[in-house]
Each structure stands twice: as structure tokens, then as C-alpha cells.
Design a protein around this motif. Structure first.
Motif, PDB file in Angstrom:
ATOM      1  N   UNK A 156       0.867  -1.176   0.000  1.00  0.00           N
ATOM      2  CA  UNK A 156       0.000   0.000   0.000  1.00  0.00           C
ATOM      3  C   UNK A 156       0.902   1.223   0.000  1.00  0.00           C
ATOM      4  N   UNK A 157       0.371   2.357  -0.366  1.00  0.00           N
ATOM      5  CA  UNK A 157       1.162   3.590  -0.386  1.00  0.00           C
ATOM      6  C   UNK A 157       1.710   3.888   1.010  1.00  0.00           C
ATOM      7  N   UNK A 158       0.870   3.712   2.005  1.00  0.00           N
ATOM      8  CA  UNK A 158       1.276   3.984   3.388  1.00  0.00           C
ATOM      9  C   UNK A 158       2.431   3.068   3.819  1.00  0.00           C
ATOM     10  N   UNK A 159       2.316   1.782   3.510  1.00  0.00           N
ATOM     11  CA  UNK A 159       3.374   0.840   3.873  1.00  0.00           C
ATOM     12  C   UNK A 159       4.660   1.145   3.103  1.00  0.00           C
ATOM     13  N   UNK A 160       4.533   1.459   1.816  1.00  0.00           N
ATOM     14  CA  UNK A 160       5.705   1.813   1.015  1.00  0.00           C
ATOM     15  C   UNK A 160       6.430   2.998   1.628  1.00  0.00           C
TER      16      UNK A 160
END
Length: 82
Positions: A19-23
Motif C-alpha cells: 500500500x502507499x502507506x506501507x511503502x
């Protein structure tokens, strides 16, 4: 014991599914672990700004602490992405 470089290679395998947040969590710790405090000007592009902010938010962490945090982030997310 697994080292930072080995974890980075493992994490790259699921980079496209993050996910963008995890990335951004991985990205911020990676840049801090490999380059130290953010040393670039804030970009105008929104995607680049998100990366900049992820890195900037880790300011003050030593390279070793940032590596340790990166490994912990990997452990937290590995089961979700492997």
C-alpha cells in the motif's frame, strides 16, 4: 541473524504490492538508514513530497537505528505481503 541488506532484498520482492502507506514507511527508514537526515529541498510534486515527508519524519535517527526500524517494519508486514 538476518542483516539489513538481506531484509532490503526480501522487501523488494513485494514492493509492487505494498500500500502507499506501507511503502512510505519502508521508504523513510531506508533513506534514513542509507543516507542519514534528509538533505534535499521539499519537492512540489505530491508523490515526491510524500516520499520527502516520509524520509524527513525520520530525522535524527542514527543509521543503525534506522536500519533496526526498517527490519522491524519488514517483520510487521512480511506475512501480509509474502
Amino acid at each position: 541473524m538476518v542483516n539489513f541488506e538481506e531484509i532490503v532484498e526480501k522487501a523488494r520482492k513485494f514492493r509492487d504490492t505494498l500500500t502507499k502507506e506501507d511503502f512510505l514507511e519502508f521508504y523513510g527508514y531506508y533513506r534514513q538508514a542509507t543516507e542519514g537526515d534528509c538533505n534535499i529541498e521539499e519537492p512540489e510534486d505530491e508523490e515526491e513530497k510524500a516520499r520527502y515527508n516520509a524520509w524527513k519524519s525520520k530525522a535524527g535517527l542514527t543509521l543503525e537505528d534506522a536500519k533496526a526500524h526498517y527490519i522491524e517494519v519488514y517483520k510487521k508486514h512480511a506475512a501480509k505481503y509474502e
